[in-house]
Design a protein around this motif. Structure first.
Motif, PDB file in Angstrom:
ATOM      1  N   VAL A  56       0.847  -1.201   0.000  1.00 13.23           N
ATOM      2  CA  VAL A  56       0.000   0.000   0.000  1.00 13.23           C
ATOM      3  C   VAL A  56       0.880   1.248   0.000  1.00 13.23           C
TER       4      VAL A  56
ATOM      5  N   MET B  75      -4.638  -5.639  -4.023  1.00 17.23           N
ATOM      6  CA  MET B  75      -5.451  -4.656  -3.318  1.00 17.23           C
ATOM      7  C   MET B  75      -4.686  -3.373  -3.013  1.00 17.23           C
ATOM      8  N   GLY B  76      -3.370  -3.496  -2.807  1.00 14.45           N
ATOM      9  CA  GLY B  76      -2.574  -2.289  -2.551  1.00 14.45           C
ATOM     10  C   GLY B  76      -2.697  -1.327  -3.716  1.00 14.45           C
TER      11      GLY B  76
ATOM     12  N   ILE C 126      -6.330   0.125  -3.773  1.00 15.70           N
ATOM     13  CA  ILE C 126      -6.554   1.164  -2.756  1.00 15.70           C
ATOM     14  C   ILE C 126      -5.879   2.462  -3.175  1.00 15.70           C
ATOM     15  N   ALA C 127      -4.601   2.351  -3.613  1.00 15.41           N
ATOM     16  CA  ALA C 127      -3.879   3.559  -4.009  1.00 15.41           C
ATOM     17  C   ALA C 127      -4.467   4.156  -5.280  1.00 15.41           C
TER      18      ALA C 127
ATOM     19  N   PHE D 152      -7.646   4.252  -5.994  1.00 15.32           N
ATOM     20  CA  PHE D 152      -8.753   5.092  -5.528  1.00 15.32           C
ATOM     21  C   PHE D 152      -8.226   6.380  -4.906  1.00 15.32           C
ATOM     22  N   ALA D 153      -7.098   6.269  -4.193  1.00 20.79           N
ATOM     23  CA  ALA D 153      -6.510   7.473  -3.592  1.00 20.79           C
ATOM     24  C   ALA D 153      -6.101   8.455  -4.689  1.00 20.79           C
TER      25      ALA D 153
ATOM     26  N   VAL E  17     -12.038   3.501  -1.461  1.00 17.23           N
ATOM     27  CA  VAL E  17     -10.951   3.228  -0.513  1.00 17.23           C
ATOM     28  C   VAL E  17     -11.475   2.414   0.664  1.00 17.23           C
TER      29      VAL E  17
ATOM     30  N   SER F  43     -12.492  -1.162  -0.296  1.00 18.67           N
ATOM     31  CA  SER F  43     -11.331  -2.031  -0.555  1.00 18.67           C
ATOM     32  C   SER F  43     -10.637  -2.428   0.732  1.00 18.67           C
ATOM     33  N   ILE F  44     -10.527  -1.478   1.667  1.00 16.22           N
ATOM     34  CA  ILE F  44      -9.860  -1.817   2.931  1.00 16.22           C
ATOM     35  C   ILE F  44     -10.654  -2.897   3.657  1.00 16.22           C
TER      36      ILE F  44
ATOM     37  N   ARG G 235     -10.215  -6.260   1.935  1.00 16.10           N
ATOM     38  CA  ARG G 235      -8.909  -6.851   2.203  1.00 16.10           C
ATOM     39  C   ARG G 235      -8.840  -7.364   3.648  1.00 16.10           C
TER      40      ARG G 235
END
Lengths: 195, 658
Positions: free
Chosen positions: B145, B592-593, B596-597, B599-600, B622, B625-626, B629
């Protein structure tokens, strides 16, 4: 160095330790906001200061609600260590409701301030106030979402080892927010009302 | 409500020079995508790299992106040098004032956040687990991440070149200039959010490596037996933990000022611009040492290895690192003695700044004494080290000079300062990472870099650096301020700017040699193979395993009883032996990392352009996804003992052919 394998390295709980380190970073984050508030709390730009704006009784109610929720979070942990799933869910539910009530009261205060012409745009002091208290509120919201997700997990898969670890983390987080609130209550509200 | 926020077609219009950069990026991007299709490598890319949780692979990706950004930062500096060499009197140079401001802001931001930080985290990922005898970092997924957040910030800052514009407010965006009233465009917002996203990644890495070092060391490796590089990383990560939250808070407050109309740092409404300057430097000065300390660690490893001696004064080295760690938090005000805090405050910060020279001096003498009576082998890493000692000492002296507030008042915001910090960051930090790169390159890829081209690259960098920056010291003393886009011919500065430009050209030749070195070394990798895993006769645990290191690092976790454990084992003839292998549990790859990033990244872009519905959507992405995961309980895979046995036997066979 030798190639014979002695013992495995002690299996310390890395997650727990890592979470503590994270909490310390969050502590520094809040410290920056506190410092900013300390610098700006007199910068009212001709607007009202803390003594005129803050109404202590509702804030005292918020404080007791949050302290109680910390207590019930502790009870949930005790139940978790006893392996009593239903009690865990029950106490988590109480904690959740108390946390939501706290958040509701805070939003009510924010709403009141904003609609009476004292929003975060009014002055440096109010910017710092809304940001510091609002950041705490945002953390509380994260805690509530986390607790909600965790309740469904415990409901479904019971008090497994990984769920116990998650419960420990969320309760640490919750107590941490409690401590931050004590500082907000003291430095922002109590000292602000005195000045 | 406007669905596209403040994004309009005009955001895609640029002046010719920027357009050239945009076209180059588009061509490069299309080239990469085309190559992936042509060679049918998408699946490989996804499986082997994008979803990798192995810190060694993440490290390589960090190094790749940082190198790319180095090229972009150097392209910026070429424009700055040409502009300042030509924009004299009647001539106004090659770029407009507005573009010039964006160029120097981008240069500083990119070089610190995306080059230096990228190189640093790349090397840390590669080496720290190996040096402490661990198979992985404490939180492998979190590590991925972190990396992808860094990549997202990097993508966002590059996107600012294509859509909209970048910040014109300098690399630290001082208010009130960076406030909405004076910088109404999207530039400062791009700056804020690319740093915010990448900075969050750094913060998470800081937590991750602190826990890794404190909790995952080999049995017997007490703190005072850790390799010095690990010590330097531990100190740097402690600084990350304490400093980066301040950056997060400061950037958040500036963003609140700009998007919600708050008054933290505005010139009106009761805001306090100098508070920003204080806050940003309470992060910014530790940041300098976050970059510097790991480089110190790298030099210490290299000098001991190539002098073939134990590091002189290990304990004093550790204490020096600790002292610098603490002191770096109480010197921030020396960046703005001119604020007018008063003689007493300035005196305190001036003295503390001078005091930092003491532990730093201790280190320099330790390195010199390590070399004394050593049988020194002059490989490329050693060249970088010796070049560093020379340039860093000059930079240190000018630093101590400026720690005296009275002198600082004279040279504040001049090119003297610019020369000083480039002296530290090129001659100190960057040389260190280059040294570490060539030193550990065989461990990453299994073959050495070409030595001759490496030396050419070093000499170009070293000479180019001196030619580029010594004139800036002189210019600074002559009164030339930083960030000048134009000056009068009567100042008599032009020839010095031209000399500085020649210096940059020499540095560019150095970069050319580095690229050539990489290409030639890959081309002729069979000739430079590292079959033993120990190409330099190393001292620490990373050299005890094969090159490139197997995915599990150590087939059998090492037990340590000495400093320099691998050296001691070789001396005792116990470095290699047979062992009984067991199954090894490693984390499974995860995409997933990246998600997530990703989406960031969308979040950052949407906030910059005030596309609020997309902001909400990205945030939701975000969070979901968190949660997804975190609900995945099947995250580990087993490497069977037989497979470990096979890999280790192959490595042993390779070693015996050497």
């Amino acid at each position: 160095m030798s190639v014979v394998r002695a013992v495995a390295p002690p299996d310390n709980d890395k997650t727990l330790f890592g979470f503590w380190v994270y909490l310390m970073t969050d502590c520094v984050f809040f410290a920056s906001l506190f410092a900013t508030y300390a610098v700006l709390h007199t910068s009212t730009f001709g607007g009202p200061g803390s003594a005129q704006l803050f109404d202590l009784p509702p804030v005292l109610a918020e404080t007791f609600i949050l302290l109680t929720s910390s207590f019930t979070a502790g009870l949930a942990m005790l139940a978790a260590h006893r392996g009593n799933k239903h009690q865990v869910l029950g106490w988590l539910m109480v904690t959740f409701v108390l946390g939501a009530a706290f958040l509701g009261l805070e939003l009510k205060e924010f709403h009141h301030l904003a609609t009476t012409g004292n929003s975060w745009r009014r002055s440096g002091f109010l910017s710092a106030f809304f940001t510091l208290v609002g950041t705490h509120g945002l953390h509380i919201s994260v805690g509530l979402v986390w607790m909600g997700v965790l309740m469904t997990k415990v409901w479904r898969s019971g008090l497994t080892a990984v769920n116990l670890k998650r419960l420990t983390l969320v309760s640490l987080f919750w107590h941490f927010l409690d401590i931050i609130w004590i500082f907000i209550f003291t430095m922002v509200y109590l000292m602000g009302s005195l000045s | 409500m406007n669905l596209a926020g403040r994004l309009t077609v005009s955001a895609f219009m640029h002046d010719p020079i920027t357009m050239g950069g945009v076209l180059m990026m588009i061509v490069l991007g299309l080239g990469v995508v085309g190559a992936l299709f042509y060679f049918k490598r998408w699946r490989w890319l996804w499986r082997e790299w994008l979803t990798a949780l192995d810190p060694k692979k993440i490290g390589v990706m960090y190094l790749g992106l940082a190198s790319f950004m180095l090229l972009r930062g150097v392209a910026d500096v070429m424009m700055i040098r040409v502009q300042q060499a030509t924009s004299v009197g009647a001539s106004h140079g090659i770029v407009s004032t507005d573009t010039f401001q964006q160029v120097f802001s981008a240069h500083g931001t990119i070089m610190i956040f995306f080059v230096a930080m990228g190189f640093m985290f790349g090397l840390i990922n590669l080496i720290v687990p190996l040096q402490i005898g661990a198979r992985d970092v404490a939180f492998p997924f979190l590590n991925s991440v972190s990396f992808w957040l860094y990549a997202s910030g990097l993508a966002l800052i590059n996107l600012s070149l294509v859509i909209g514009s970048f910040s014109p407010a300098g690399w630290l965006a001082y208010p009130p200039l960076s406030e909405l009233a004076y910088s109404p465009g999207v530039g400062v917002d791009y700056w804020i959010w690319s740093l915010q996203i990448a900075g969050l990644g750094s913060l998470l890495s800081g937590i991750n490596f602190t826990v890794t070092i404190l909790r995952m060391r080999a049995v017997g490796m007490s703190l005072m037996k850790m390799p010095i590089f690990v010590w330097s990383v531990l100190c740097a990560m402690a600084l990350v933990i304490f400093a980066f939250p301040i950056l997060t808070a400061t950037l958040a407050m500036l963003a609140l000022d700009r998007t919600l109309g708050m008054h933290f740092f505005t010139a009106t409404g009761g805001g306090n611009p100098m508070m920003y300057v204080n806050l940003i430097w309470s992060w910014g000065h530790p940041e300098v040492y976050i970059l510097m300390l790991p480089a110190f660690g790298i030099y210490s490893e290299i000098v001991a290895t190539f002098a073939r001696k134990r590091l002189f004064g290990y304990k004093s080295m550790v204490f020096a690192l600790g002292a610098i760690t603490v002191l770096s938090f109480i010197v921030w005000l020396h960046h703005f003695f001119t604020m007018g805090a008063g003689a007493d405050v300035n005196a305190f910060f001036g003295i503390m700044t001078g005091v930092i020279a003491i532990p730093t001096g201790v280190k320099v003498f330790n390195w010199l004494f390590t070399m004394y009576r050593g049988r020194i082998k002059f490989a490329t890493p050693m060249y970088w080290f010796l070049g560093f000692v020379f340039t860093f000492t000059i930079g240190g002296m000018t630093g101590v000079l400026m720690s005296v507030p009275a002198i600082d008042f004279q040279v504040h915001n001049t090119l003297f300062l610019v020369a000083h910090f480039h002296n530290m960051i090129i001659g100190g930090v960057l040389f260190g990472y280059f040294a570490g790169f060539s030193y550990w390159f065989p461990k990453m890829f299994g073959f050495k870099l070409n030595e001759r081209l490496g030396r050419y690259a070093f000499w170009c960098w070293f000479v180019g650096f001196l030619v580029a920056f010594m004139p800036l010291y002189i210019l600074g003393l002559m009164g030339a301020t930083r960030r000048l886009d134009h000056y009068d011919a009567s100042m008599g500065w032009q020839w010095l700017f031209i000399v500085a430009g020649v210096g940059v050209a020499i540095i560019c030749a150095g970069i050319g040699f580095q690229l050539l070195q990489l290409a030639v070394s890959i081309w002729k990798r069979k000739a430079n193979q590292d079959l033993t895993g120990d190409p330099w006769n190393g001292r620490t645990l990373e050299w005890s395993v094969a090159s490139p290191a197997p995915v599990y690092n150590f087939a059998v976790l090492p037990v340590v009883s000495e400093r320099d454990p691998f050296w001691e084992a070789k001396e005792a003839n116990q470095a290699y032996g047979l062992a009984k292998y067991s199954d090894i549990v490693m984390p499974k790859n995860s995409g997933m990392g990246l998600i997530i990033a990703g989406f960031a990244f969308i979040f950052g872009f949407a906030v910059v352009w005030h596309i609020w519905w997309l902001v909400a959507l990205a945030l939701l992405g975000v969070i979901v996804s968190i949660v997804v995961r975190a609900s995945d309980d099947d995250t580990e895979a087993i490497i069977p003992a037989a497979e470990v046995q096979r890999l280790e036997a192959a490595a042993r066979a390779r070693r015996q052919t050497a």
